[in-house]
Design a protein around this motif. Sequence first.
Motif, PDB file in Angstrom:
ATOM      1  N   UNK A 189      25.034  38.035  68.847  1.00 32.52           N
ATOM      2  CA  UNK A 189      25.590  36.695  68.972  1.00 32.52           C
ATOM      3  C   UNK A 189      25.383  35.908  67.690  1.00 32.52           C
ATOM      4  N   UNK A 190      26.452  35.267  67.238  1.00 31.47           N
ATOM      5  CA  UNK A 190      26.381  34.421  66.059  1.00 31.47           C
ATOM      6  C   UNK A 190      26.425  35.161  64.742  1.00 31.47           C
ATOM      7  N   UNK A 191      26.643  36.472  64.764  1.00 29.02           N
ATOM      8  CA  UNK A 191      26.640  37.240  63.519  1.00 29.02           C
ATOM      9  C   UNK A 191      27.903  36.986  62.706  1.00 29.02           C
ATOM     10  N   UNK A 192      29.040  36.882  63.374  1.00 30.87           N
ATOM     11  CA  UNK A 192      30.308  36.693  62.681  1.00 30.87           C
ATOM     12  C   UNK A 192      30.583  35.215  62.489  1.00 30.87           C
ATOM     13  N   UNK A 193      31.063  34.876  61.300  1.00 28.47           N
ATOM     14  CA  UNK A 193      31.317  33.476  60.990  1.00 28.47           C
ATOM     15  C   UNK A 193      32.428  32.903  61.860  1.00 28.47           C
ATOM     16  N   UNK A 194      33.412  33.717  62.199  1.00 27.83           N
ATOM     17  CA  UNK A 194      34.523  33.226  63.002  1.00 27.83           C
ATOM     18  C   UNK A 194      34.262  33.230  64.492  1.00 27.83           C
ATOM     19  N   UNK A 195      33.133  33.698  64.910  1.00 25.50           N
ATOM     20  CA  UNK A 195      32.794  33.716  66.323  1.00 25.50           C
ATOM     21  C   UNK A 195      33.129  35.009  67.025  1.00 25.50           C
ATOM     22  N   UNK A 196      33.907  35.927  66.382  1.00 20.82           N
ATOM     23  CA  UNK A 196      34.260  37.191  67.009  1.00 20.82           C
ATOM     24  C   UNK A 196      33.036  38.100  67.039  1.00 20.82           C
ATOM     25  N   UNK A 197      32.804  38.716  68.175  1.00 24.53           N
ATOM     26  CA  UNK A 197      31.628  39.583  68.324  1.00 24.53           C
ATOM     27  C   UNK A 197      32.004  41.059  68.443  1.00 24.53           C
ATOM     28  N   UNK A 198      33.293  41.378  68.559  1.00 18.89           N
ATOM     29  CA  UNK A 198      33.735  42.764  68.694  1.00 18.89           C
ATOM     30  C   UNK A 198      34.677  43.114  67.546  1.00 18.89           C
ATOM     31  N   UNK A 199      34.372  44.214  66.877  1.00 17.85           N
ATOM     32  CA  UNK A 199      35.195  44.677  65.761  1.00 17.85           C
ATOM     33  C   UNK A 199      35.762  46.046  66.083  1.00 17.85           C
ATOM     34  N   UNK A 200      37.016  46.251  65.724  1.00 19.78           N
ATOM     35  CA  UNK A 200      37.636  47.574  65.822  1.00 19.78           C
ATOM     36  C   UNK A 200      37.716  48.161  64.415  1.00 19.78           C
ATOM     37  N   UNK A 201      37.034  49.271  64.225  1.00 22.15           N
ATOM     38  CA  UNK A 201      36.951  49.900  62.904  1.00 22.15           C
ATOM     39  C   UNK A 201      37.877  51.111  62.888  1.00 22.15           C
ATOM     40  N   UNK A 202      38.899  51.076  62.041  1.00 18.23           N
ATOM     41  CA  UNK A 202      39.857  52.164  61.968  1.00 18.23           C
ATOM     42  C   UNK A 202      39.404  53.278  61.048  1.00 18.23           C
ATOM     43  N   UNK A 203      40.130  54.367  61.105  1.00 20.51           N
ATOM     44  CA  UNK A 203      39.818  55.502  60.253  1.00 20.51           C
ATOM     45  C   UNK A 203      39.972  55.190  58.779  1.00 20.51           C
ATOM     46  N   UNK A 204      40.850  54.249  58.437  1.00 25.60           N
ATOM     47  CA  UNK A 204      41.032  53.873  57.034  1.00 25.60           C
ATOM     48  C   UNK A 204      39.762  53.285  56.451  1.00 25.60           C
ATOM     49  N   UNK A 205      38.935  52.659  57.295  1.00 24.26           N
ATOM     50  CA  UNK A 205      37.660  52.089  56.847  1.00 24.26           C
ATOM     51  C   UNK A 205      36.534  53.088  57.023  1.00 24.26           C
ATOM     52  N   UNK A 206      36.527  53.768  58.163  1.00 26.08           N
ATOM     53  CA  UNK A 206      35.429  54.677  58.471  1.00 26.08           C
ATOM     54  C   UNK A 206      35.441  55.926  57.605  1.00 26.08           C
ATOM     55  N   UNK A 207      36.633  56.432  57.267  1.00 25.60           N
ATOM     56  CA  UNK A 207      36.732  57.646  56.451  1.00 25.60           C
ATOM     57  C   UNK A 207      38.030  57.603  55.650  1.00 25.60           C
ATOM     58  N   UNK A 208      38.062  56.815  54.565  1.00 25.39           N
ATOM     59  CA  UNK A 208      39.314  56.637  53.815  1.00 25.39           C
ATOM     60  C   UNK A 208      39.842  57.907  53.168  1.00 25.39           C
ATOM     61  N   UNK A 209      38.994  58.898  52.925  1.00 25.46           N
ATOM     62  CA  UNK A 209      39.454  60.130  52.267  1.00 25.46           C
ATOM     63  C   UNK A 209      40.372  60.959  53.154  1.00 25.46           C
ATOM     64  N   UNK A 210      40.355  60.703  54.455  1.00 27.37           N
ATOM     65  CA  UNK A 210      41.169  61.498  55.385  1.00 27.37           C
ATOM     66  C   UNK A 210      42.648  61.447  55.012  1.00 27.37           C
ATOM     67  N   UNK A 211      43.140  60.285  54.637  1.00 27.26           N
ATOM     68  CA  UNK A 211      44.568  60.138  54.340  1.00 27.26           C
ATOM     69  C   UNK A 211      44.979  61.019  53.170  1.00 27.26           C
TER      70      UNK A 211
END
Length: 212
Positions: free
Chosen positions: A36-58
């Motif tokens: 709680x309170x970690x994100x400046x915008x108030x959002x507490x749930x993030x969806x992390x895509x493969x482009x961020x998690x493993x960019x070399x895959x592409x």
Amino acid sequence: MRPERMKLPAILGILAGSGLALLSWSQTWFEVVLVAGAAAGGATTLEVGGAVASPAIAALALAGLALAGALAIAGPLIRLVLGLLAVVLGGCLVLAASLSMADPVGAASGAIAEATGVAGAEPTAALVDRLTQTAWPVVAVVGGALVALAGLAVVVTGRAWPTSRRYGGGTRLAADGAQPAPASDRAVDDWDGLSRGDDPTDAADEPHDGTR
């Protein structure tokens, strides 16, 4: 299946595996719930895509697609080289996805840092309350394994594949029942004739009975 019939299955295997990996890269790999309170915008749930998690895959998946296209027209020796490259590409796909699954918080750290403004492995890990992995990283592993197996099939059976025929720009009939000459050979002959001062159209204008 006979070795000479493995060409299409092997190429399709590389295409399918690379396609699966590329599709996985475009999807959500991890869902991160922040404290709680970690994100400046108030959002507490993030969806992390493969482009961020493993960019070399592409890049690896696109290389696999290009490799499959090259295999369709390659000769026996080049097939062996491309088959070995496919094994390496498939192994790299498996490794890239596996590393993200082994350290999901580290793989998601870029998205966490962007959302919270906090950088560093330990600080970002402290902001994670819960992390859920989707099935897409596993799909990337399956795709990489398929590419590697298809590449191994190319190495084992590639020398027995039928050789692709070259398509000429046209043919001409030769005298006395000789084999037609390729258009490329005719162009060379005409060029040599012009170099000697001959007109290549004279032969076409001559009657077949030898009279003028």
